[in-house]
Each structure stands twice: as structure tokens, then as C-alpha cells.
Design a protein around this motif. Sequence first.
Motif, PDB file in Angstrom:
ATOM      1  N   PHE A  17       0.858  -1.187   0.000  1.00  0.00           N
ATOM      2  CA  PHE A  17       0.000   0.000   0.000  1.00  0.00           C
ATOM      3  C   PHE A  17       0.889   1.230   0.000  1.00  0.00           C
ATOM      4  O   PHE A  17       1.777   1.364   0.851  1.00  0.00           O
ATOM      5  CB  PHE A  17      -0.887  -0.020   1.252  1.00  0.00           C
ATOM      6  CG  PHE A  17      -1.911   1.083   1.312  1.00  0.00           C
ATOM      7  CD1 PHE A  17      -2.775   1.310   0.249  1.00  0.00           C
ATOM      8  CD2 PHE A  17      -2.038   1.879   2.443  1.00  0.00           C
ATOM      9  CE1 PHE A  17      -3.733   2.309   0.310  1.00  0.00           C
ATOM     10  CE2 PHE A  17      -2.993   2.877   2.525  1.00  0.00           C
ATOM     11  CZ  PHE A  17      -3.853   3.095   1.447  1.00  0.00           C
ATOM     12  N   THR A  18       0.671   2.125  -0.964  1.00  0.00           N
ATOM     13  CA  THR A  18       1.496   3.315  -1.061  1.00  0.00           C
ATOM     14  C   THR A  18       0.720   4.470  -1.664  1.00  0.00           C
ATOM     15  O   THR A  18      -0.354   4.290  -2.232  1.00  0.00           O
ATOM     16  CB  THR A  18       2.774   3.018  -1.881  1.00  0.00           C
ATOM     17  OG1 THR A  18       3.683   4.119  -1.765  1.00  0.00           O
ATOM     18  CG2 THR A  18       2.447   2.787  -3.354  1.00  0.00           C
ATOM     19  N   GLY A  19       1.301   5.664  -1.527  1.00  0.00           N
ATOM     20  CA  GLY A  19       0.700   6.876  -2.076  1.00  0.00           C
ATOM     21  C   GLY A  19       1.519   8.078  -1.648  1.00  0.00           C
ATOM     22  O   GLY A  19       2.569   7.950  -1.016  1.00  0.00           O
ATOM     23  N   TRP A  20       1.021   9.236  -1.990  1.00  0.00           N
ATOM     24  CA  TRP A  20       1.757  10.465  -1.704  1.00  0.00           C
ATOM     25  C   TRP A  20       0.803  11.555  -1.224  1.00  0.00           C
ATOM     26  O   TRP A  20      -0.384  11.548  -1.499  1.00  0.00           O
ATOM     27  CB  TRP A  20       2.501  10.948  -2.954  1.00  0.00           C
ATOM     28  CG  TRP A  20       1.612  11.089  -4.157  1.00  0.00           C
ATOM     29  CD1 TRP A  20       0.833  12.172  -4.513  1.00  0.00           C
ATOM     30  CD2 TRP A  20       1.356  10.086  -5.153  1.00  0.00           C
ATOM     31  NE1 TRP A  20       0.128  11.916  -5.664  1.00  0.00           N
ATOM     32  CE2 TRP A  20       0.431  10.647  -6.077  1.00  0.00           C
ATOM     33  CE3 TRP A  20       1.823   8.791  -5.352  1.00  0.00           C
ATOM     34  CZ2 TRP A  20      -0.019   9.938  -7.183  1.00  0.00           C
ATOM     35  CZ3 TRP A  20       1.357   8.091  -6.458  1.00  0.00           C
ATOM     36  CH2 TRP A  20       0.457   8.662  -7.356  1.00  0.00           C
ATOM     37  N   HIS A  21       1.377  12.465  -0.447  1.00  0.00           N
ATOM     38  CA  HIS A  21       0.722  13.703  -0.046  1.00  0.00           C
ATOM     39  C   HIS A  21      -0.674  13.411   0.538  1.00  0.00           C
ATOM     40  O   HIS A  21      -0.857  12.438   1.261  1.00  0.00           O
ATOM     41  CB  HIS A  21       0.668  14.641  -1.256  1.00  0.00           C
ATOM     42  CG  HIS A  21       0.501  16.088  -0.911  1.00  0.00           C
ATOM     43  ND1 HIS A  21       1.438  16.790  -0.189  1.00  0.00           N
ATOM     44  CD2 HIS A  21      -0.485  16.989  -1.206  1.00  0.00           C
ATOM     45  CE1 HIS A  21       1.031  18.043  -0.054  1.00  0.00           C
ATOM     46  NE2 HIS A  21      -0.140  18.185  -0.660  1.00  0.00           N
ATOM     47  N   GLY A  22      -1.648  14.257   0.229  1.00  0.00           N
ATOM     48  CA  GLY A  22      -2.975  14.089   0.799  1.00  0.00           C
ATOM     49  C   GLY A  22      -3.702  12.853   0.319  1.00  0.00           C
ATOM     50  O   GLY A  22      -4.686  12.434   0.938  1.00  0.00           O
ATOM     51  N   GLY A  23      -3.215  12.247  -0.767  1.00  0.00           N
ATOM     52  CA  GLY A  23      -3.873  11.062  -1.300  1.00  0.00           C
ATOM     53  C   GLY A  23      -3.740   9.832  -0.433  1.00  0.00           C
ATOM     54  O   GLY A  23      -4.470   8.851  -0.626  1.00  0.00           O
ATOM     55  N   ILE A  24      -2.812   9.882   0.547  1.00  0.00           N
ATOM     56  CA  ILE A  24      -2.681   8.776   1.498  1.00  0.00           C
ATOM     57  C   ILE A  24      -2.602   9.289   2.931  1.00  0.00           C
ATOM     58  O   ILE A  24      -3.109   8.655   3.846  1.00  0.00           O
ATOM     59  CB  ILE A  24      -1.467   7.887   1.168  1.00  0.00           C
ATOM     60  CG1 ILE A  24      -1.478   6.583   2.002  1.00  0.00           C
ATOM     61  CG2 ILE A  24      -0.145   8.642   1.329  1.00  0.00           C
ATOM     62  CD1 ILE A  24      -0.481   5.547   1.540  1.00  0.00           C
ATOM     63  N   ALA A  25      -2.004  10.473   3.141  1.00  0.00           N
ATOM     64  CA  ALA A  25      -1.806  10.999   4.499  1.00  0.00           C
ATOM     65  C   ALA A  25      -2.905  11.955   4.936  1.00  0.00           C
ATOM     66  O   ALA A  25      -2.897  12.399   6.086  1.00  0.00           O
ATOM     67  CB  ALA A  25      -0.449  11.706   4.591  1.00  0.00           C
ATOM     68  N   THR A  65       4.818   9.021   1.099  1.00  0.00           N
ATOM     69  CA  THR A  65       5.674  10.127   0.672  1.00  0.00           C
ATOM     70  C   THR A  65       4.854  11.401   0.774  1.00  0.00           C
ATOM     71  O   THR A  65       3.857  11.538   0.062  1.00  0.00           O
ATOM     72  CB  THR A  65       6.148   9.913  -0.783  1.00  0.00           C
ATOM     73  OG1 THR A  65       6.770   8.631  -0.900  1.00  0.00           O
ATOM     74  CG2 THR A  65       7.113  11.002  -1.207  1.00  0.00           C
ATOM     75  N   THR A  66       5.224  12.327   1.646  1.00  0.00           N
ATOM     76  CA  THR A  66       4.350  13.485   1.855  1.00  0.00           C
ATOM     77  C   THR A  66       4.472  14.564   0.790  1.00  0.00           C
ATOM     78  O   THR A  66       3.487  15.254   0.530  1.00  0.00           O
ATOM     79  CB  THR A  66       4.537  14.109   3.249  1.00  0.00           C
ATOM     80  OG1 THR A  66       5.862  14.625   3.381  1.00  0.00           O
ATOM     81  CG2 THR A  66       4.246  13.094   4.341  1.00  0.00           C
ATOM     82  N   PRO A  67       5.613  14.806   0.128  1.00  0.00           N
ATOM     83  CA  PRO A  67       5.581  15.764  -0.985  1.00  0.00           C
ATOM     84  C   PRO A  67       4.720  15.238  -2.127  1.00  0.00           C
ATOM     85  O   PRO A  67       4.644  14.024  -2.356  1.00  0.00           O
ATOM     86  CB  PRO A  67       7.050  15.870  -1.405  1.00  0.00           C
ATOM     87  CG  PRO A  67       7.841  15.403  -0.230  1.00  0.00           C
ATOM     88  CD  PRO A  67       6.985  14.347   0.406  1.00  0.00           C
ATOM     89  N   GLY A  68       4.076  16.142  -2.861  1.00  0.00           N
ATOM     90  CA  GLY A  68       3.264  15.701  -3.994  1.00  0.00           C
ATOM     91  C   GLY A  68       2.007  16.511  -4.198  1.00  0.00           C
ATOM     92  O   GLY A  68       1.051  16.025  -4.791  1.00  0.00           O
ATOM     93  N   HIS A  69       1.999  17.768  -3.727  1.00  0.00           N
ATOM     94  CA  HIS A  69       0.790  18.584  -3.831  1.00  0.00           C
ATOM     95  C   HIS A  69       0.374  18.818  -5.279  1.00  0.00           C
ATOM     96  O   HIS A  69      -0.820  18.859  -5.585  1.00  0.00           O
ATOM     97  CB  HIS A  69       1.015  19.932  -3.147  1.00  0.00           C
ATOM     98  CG  HIS A  69      -0.101  20.910  -3.372  1.00  0.00           C
ATOM     99  ND1 HIS A  69      -1.325  20.799  -2.748  1.00  0.00           N
ATOM    100  CD2 HIS A  69      -0.180  22.013  -4.174  1.00  0.00           C
ATOM    101  CE1 HIS A  69      -2.104  21.792  -3.143  1.00  0.00           C
ATOM    102  NE2 HIS A  69      -1.441  22.538  -4.006  1.00  0.00           N
ATOM    103  N   SER A  70       1.325  18.980  -6.165  1.00  0.00           N
ATOM    104  CA  SER A  70       1.021  19.323  -7.559  1.00  0.00           C
ATOM    105  C   SER A  70       1.873  18.480  -8.493  1.00  0.00           C
ATOM    106  O   SER A  70       2.835  17.821  -8.077  1.00  0.00           O
ATOM    107  CB  SER A  70       1.269  20.815  -7.806  1.00  0.00           C
ATOM    108  OG  SER A  70       2.562  21.189  -7.358  1.00  0.00           O
TER     109      SER A  70
END
Length: 235
Positions: free
Chosen positions: A84-92, A204-209
Motif C-alpha cells: 500500500f502506497t501513495g503520496w501527499h494528501g492522497g494517502i496521508a 511520501t508526503t511531498p506531492g501537492h502538484s
Amino acid sequence: MAGLKALVVRGGWEGHRPVEATELFIPFLERGGYTVRVEGSPDIYADATELAGTDLIVQCVTMSQITAEQVAGLSAAVAAGTGFTGWHGGIADSFRASSDYLHLVGGQFATHPGKEPEARCGQPEDNFLPHRVQLTELGRQHPITAGIDDFDLVTEQYWVLHDDLIDVLATTTHPTRPWHPWHRPVTSPAIWTRRWGAGKIVVTTPGHSLDVLEHPSVRTVIERGMLWATRTASE
């Protein structure tokens, strides 16, 4: 790695452009031999048979809602070995009302501090601050982040509430500024992994845009994280 199955679950707040963001990474998965299924809601998490045959879930769903049955299905699948993985608001910053989801992921978006009040104009850029993502000692050795140097971004800097079951690969530090109420710098995890039963989670928390997702270091971390989290991947 041929014959692997990946499930991309996307939706929620459109400001994070879930369709365009996930489309950046689907070709990478397909080139790696994954068969990719795309779903527009977490409804699929209640399908135990489908998740049992899924090796990796990539989620990009900011806020939104999830039912108890759906989050139970997701948690059970990860515990059984589905990555399970993702970035920015899409997972956190997904499913804020579900404590079981927060328990699964191990960290939750709290805020992204903004510029000084006089510099704000009511646009997303009000929260774009220059900051550094710094690798931890673990991160310098981990297959997801090994060989990546500390890197600088100008985007949202996530402040995350978390527990100590996560393995932190990189951090970011929020400084003290006159217009903010905290009194000392606060270090927050920026990239972490988590073991959940037989499964592996990568956040991964970076990834807003899209431009942040295209940053070479950010993209490398996300892609390596997908491979590492996959059910049959090596340690």
C-alpha cells in the motif's frame, strides 16, 4: 516482476488532481510488468477476492469517506501481504473520520504552515514554503531512498501527526516564525515505511502538484516505494 497486479484507487478532493497525478505513474507500473486496474472510489476495498489477488495498491484519495467494511478490507489485505502506497494528501490526508484508517497508515496530515499574513493572496501559493527534505540514517541505507541526497522544494510542507511504529526515511523541519504560535522548530516525517502484518506501506508526503511529483527525487522515491511495497518484492 511480470504477472503482478496493481490497483490504483483515486478520487476525493480534485485540488490534488488525482487522475492526472496517478496517470504519471501508471506507465511506470505497466513497463514493470504490472497489470493495472483503476478505480474511482474505495468501494473496491470491500472486495476481499479482488484484493487477495492484488500485489500493490496505489491510493490517491484526499479526504473523502470510507465505510467500516471498506477500511477493514483494506487493512486485512495489507496484513495479508498486499502493498500500500501513495503520496501527499492522497494517502496521508485520506478518510479523516476513520480512526482505523489512521491506525493503518501511521501518520496523518495536520497542517501545512503558510507564509507571513501580509504575503498571502488567497491562493494555494499562500502555503508554498521553501523547505528541505532531509534523509535519516535509515533513509541513506534503505532501498527506497539510498543514493538520494537531501533536496529542496517550494511547495506545501506537511506537518504530520504520527506514531513510532513507522520507519522514517526522511524528515522536514518547520522553523519558528513570528506569525506562528509554536515556540521551537518541529521535525516531521516526510517519507516513511510501515510494516503491517505481512504487508508493507510507503508514504511520501511531498506531492501537492504535478510539478512536485515530477521532481526527480520525489518521483524516484514514489516509484521505488511502489516496487518495495509490492507483495513479492525483496526486502
